[in-house]
Write a protein that holds these residues in place. Structure first.
Motif, PDB file in Angstrom:
ATOM      1  N   ASP A  19      32.391  51.333  36.752  1.00  0.00           N
ATOM      2  CA  ASP A  19      33.809  51.693  36.756  1.00  0.00           C
ATOM      3  C   ASP A  19      34.626  50.596  36.044  1.00  0.00           C
ATOM      4  O   ASP A  19      34.209  49.440  35.947  1.00  0.00           O
ATOM      5  N   ILE A  20      35.783  51.008  35.605  1.00  0.00           N
ATOM      6  CA  ILE A  20      36.758  50.068  35.044  1.00  0.00           C
ATOM      7  C   ILE A  20      37.938  50.017  36.007  1.00  0.00           C
ATOM      8  O   ILE A  20      38.473  51.071  36.410  1.00  0.00           O
ATOM      9  N   ILE A  21      38.311  48.825  36.396  1.00  0.00           N
ATOM     10  CA  ILE A  21      39.428  48.620  37.316  1.00  0.00           C
ATOM     11  C   ILE A  21      40.593  48.032  36.526  1.00  0.00           C
ATOM     12  O   ILE A  21      40.487  46.936  35.949  1.00  0.00           O
ATOM     13  N   VAL A  22      41.699  48.775  36.505  1.00  0.00           N
ATOM     14  CA  VAL A  22      42.915  48.299  35.842  1.00  0.00           C
ATOM     15  C   VAL A  22      43.976  48.099  36.914  1.00  0.00           C
ATOM     16  O   VAL A  22      44.265  49.038  37.675  1.00  0.00           O
ATOM     17  N   GLN A  23      44.541  46.878  36.982  1.00  0.00           N
ATOM     18  CA  GLN A  23      45.537  46.563  38.007  1.00  0.00           C
ATOM     19  C   GLN A  23      46.871  46.193  37.359  1.00  0.00           C
ATOM     20  O   GLN A  23      46.927  45.419  36.403  1.00  0.00           O
ATOM     21  N   ILE A  24      47.935  46.774  37.907  1.00  0.00           N
ATOM     22  CA  ILE A  24      49.294  46.433  37.497  1.00  0.00           C
ATOM     23  C   ILE A  24      49.890  45.663  38.671  1.00  0.00           C
ATOM     24  O   ILE A  24      50.186  46.241  39.727  1.00  0.00           O
ATOM     25  N   ILE A  25      50.074  44.339  38.490  1.00  0.00           N
ATOM     26  CA  ILE A  25      50.470  43.476  39.593  1.00  0.00           C
ATOM     27  C   ILE A  25      51.876  42.932  39.313  1.00  0.00           C
ATOM     28  O   ILE A  25      52.125  42.359  38.247  1.00  0.00           O
ATOM     29  N   ASP A  26      52.778  43.144  40.269  1.00  0.00           N
ATOM     30  CA  ASP A  26      54.125  42.581  40.119  1.00  0.00           C
ATOM     31  C   ASP A  26      54.434  41.738  41.336  1.00  0.00           C
ATOM     32  O   ASP A  26      53.825  41.910  42.397  1.00  0.00           O
ATOM     33  N   ASP A  27      55.397  40.819  41.181  1.00  0.00           N
ATOM     34  CA  ASP A  27      55.811  39.964  42.294  1.00  0.00           C
ATOM     35  C   ASP A  27      57.218  40.345  42.752  1.00  0.00           C
ATOM     36  O   ASP A  27      58.030  39.513  43.084  1.00  0.00           O
ATOM     37  N   GLY A  28      57.483  41.657  42.749  1.00  0.00           N
ATOM     38  CA  GLY A  28      58.809  42.178  43.116  1.00  0.00           C
ATOM     39  C   GLY A  28      59.016  42.211  44.626  1.00  0.00           C
ATOM     40  O   GLY A  28      58.390  41.469  45.393  1.00  0.00           O
TER      41      GLY A  28
END
Length: 594
Positions: free
Chosen positions: A517-526
């Motif tokens: 699998d490919i894991i794509v993460q969108i991480i914000d510090d909001g």
């Protein structure tokens, strides 16, 4: 009820085998028992008939013998010497003695000619007596005429036949005889009492004994004779009878003229076969039913053996038949299980034209029809999926364009021409790459390029409200990803995470491979989301008027439609700490997607 549950929980093969076996077992038991009973009855009937014939033959022999003795008695009575003596003058003693000697000589000659005759005696009521014995001393006349043979003869018109008894007509002589006595009249008598006399013929008991002793009736059977008064004439164990060590059912015997009767004697049974002579004797044949069926145990063993052999063969045949009958059904069941597992490229071999063959033919037609329907359903679902993907993608485009153009208009109104040029240039590149050639999958590198243009535009709109960085493994940049799936996630991070944070935020885009699998993460510090908000993220509906909340649910829906339900989006978030959106897709290299 228990038997019904038994048959319900067993296979048809077992039910048929058990049913056939029970039926055959019951039939074998009935036939074996009936055969044994018929055979036993036939043997018993034949033995009874044989015994009756023997008893009748004994009766005829005795009747003939007694008849011969009666004839001898009649012959003696016609003797001139005896007649002369009886009718002679009793006054002339010398003449009377002479006549007596002649009569005695005649009687002795008769006795000597027949070994079965013990003695012959004439006793008259007038005191005249003569016998075959020349020197024997007779009992006194009163004792003679008091004996049974004399009294019976006097009371009967015909011949009197006595039972067997000890004869005591001579002094010191006791013989076991059967007596035949006959009354005769003296024509020269003066008074009526003087006119009567009795001729006695004693038969040796051994004659009767020999007639009966030679008869064999089985291992324990025998013959006995009883007179009308119930006294035994002959019995092979007569001494035991007299000693009361052995008993016979004489009352039962006397009640039968001719025929057979079975009586119980303790643990044993006796069969009395009775025949009555003309003078009243009853010839009784005693047989034992167990002896009549002498081979009873052998018959039982033979019947049981053949019954067991027949049962084994029958059970083997029943098992073979049940197997042959249920084999097509088991083959059909096996193919049904294959169809249950989704195998529709099967066909049941039709071996017969009976009901099972018709069922197999129907099953083949059903499988063929199901296969056709499944193909139609798959085709329809594929067409539906493509239509849904196109519809979702079409929802994204106007939403993205609306937000971007709104930002350009806002910067143009504020005179930020350089920024307008830069944003317009990024929008142009983004639209060009977005329109593409209509493909659904694009390389991950190309999708990240879209994101860079999009982040450039959004960073300008929000006046450097955030910074961003992209960390991706080099070897997965060529892997394929659905087009326009990351932009809604980045948009969600800006609008719901960074936008409301008073401080400058940061967005990190990270992609890596985990196994297949490919894991794509969108991480914000909001500002993050609470549990309720995270639960609603994937349930949001498209809102074309406001543009908010658009895309996240659609992205998840698109991914699952294309790759399956095991793939898609997930979120983790903490309030005041930020949110991480994780996208899981399968590893698909570019050449595989083409």
């Amino acid at each position: 009820m228990r038997s019904q549950r038994f048959f319900r929980s067993r296979s048809i093969h077992t039910n048929i085998a058990v049913s056939f076996s029970l039926l055959i077992l019951c039939t074998t038991i009935v036939l074996t028992y009936t055969s044994y009973r018929l055979s036993s009855a036939a043997v018993k009937g034949n033995s009874v008939a044989y015994t009756s014939q023997l008893i009748e033959q004994v009766k005829l022999n005795i009747e003939n013998y007694i008849g011969n003795m009666e004839s001898i008695a009649a012959l003696v009575l016609t003797s001139s010497d005896l007649e002369k003596y009886i009718k002679g003058s009793k006054l002339d003693e010398e003449e009377a003695l002479k006549d007596k000697l002649l009569a005695s000589h005649y009687l002795r000659s008769v006795v000597q000619s027949r070994s079965d005759i013990s003695s012959i005696l004439y006793a008259g009521s007038d005191g005249m007596t003569v016998s075959d014995r020349q020197h024997a001393v007779l009992k006194p006349l009163p004792e003679l005429i008091a004996q049974d043979w004399y009294q019976k003869a006097m009371n009967q018109l015909d011949v009197a036949v006595s039972s067997s008894h000890v004869q005591h007509i001579f002094q010191d002589e006791y013989r076991w005889v059967v007596s035949i006595s006959r009354k005769l009249s003296n024509a020269n008598a003066v008074t009526e009492a003087d006119q009567q006399g009795v001729l006695l013929v004693d038969l040796n008991y051994s004659v009767i004994n020999n007639l009966c002793k030679q008869i064999e009736l089985g291992k324990r059977g025998y013959v006995f004779i009883v007179d009308p008064a119930g006294s035994l004439v002959y019995h092979p164990q007569q001494q035991l009878i007299y000693s009361q060590l052995k008993f016979e059912q004489l009352e039962t015997v006397l009640g039968i003229k001719n025929g057979s009767v079975t009586v119980n004697t303790g643990n044993d049974q006796k069969l009395y076969t009775v025949d009555t002579t003309s003078f009243g004797w009853k010839i009784v044949g005693v047989t034992y039913p167990d002896d009549l069926v002498a081979n009873k145990q052998r018959m039982q063993g033979t019947a049981a053996l053949w019954g067991a052999i027949s049962l084994i063969f029958a059970m083997a045949i029943s098992i073979f038949l049940s197997y042959a009958l249920t084999k097509p059904l088991k083959n059909l069941e096996l193919n049904m299980k294959k169809a249950e597992r989704g195998e529709f490229d099967i066909r049941v071999e039709i071996e017969s034209t009976n009901e099972i063959g018709k069922l197999a033919r129907t099953f083949n037609l059903m499988i063929m029809k199901i296969k056709e329907l499944m193909g139609q359903i798959v085709l329809e679902q594929e067409m539906k999926r493509v239509s849904e993907l196109k519809a979702l993608q079409a929802q994204i485009k106007p939403h993205f364009l609306y937000n971007t153009l709104d930002s350009i208009i806002w910067m143009a109104e504020t005179g930020k021409m350089e920024e307008v040029v830069e944003m317009t240039s990024s929008l142009s590149k983004l639209l060009r790459s977005t329109i593409g050639e209509g493909e659904e999958l694009i390389p991950l590198a190309k999708e990240l390029e879209h994101i860079r243009h999009y982040l450039t535009i959004q960073n300008m709109r929000y006046r450097n409200k955030f910074t961003y960085s992209i960390e991706v493994q080099e070897d997965i940049l060529t892997c394929s990803i659905l087009k326009m799936v990351l932009q809604p996630l980045v948009e969600n991070a800006i609008y719901h995470g960074i936008k409301h944070n008073p401080e400058q935020g940061h967005i990190l885009i990270r992609a890596r491979q985990e196994q297949n699998d490919i894991i794509v993460q969108i991480i914000d510090d909001g500002i993050g989301m609470d549990e309720e908000q995270m639960g609603k993220v994937l349930l949001q509906k498209s809102d074309f008027k406001t543009g908010s909340g658009v895309g996240v649910a659609n992205v998840n829906h698109r991914v699952q439609l294309y790759f399956g339900v095991k793939y898609g989006l997930s979120f983790t978030s903490e309030m005041e700490e930020g949110t991480t959106a994780t996208l899981r897709i399968p590893v698909i290299y570019e050449e595989e997607s083409q």
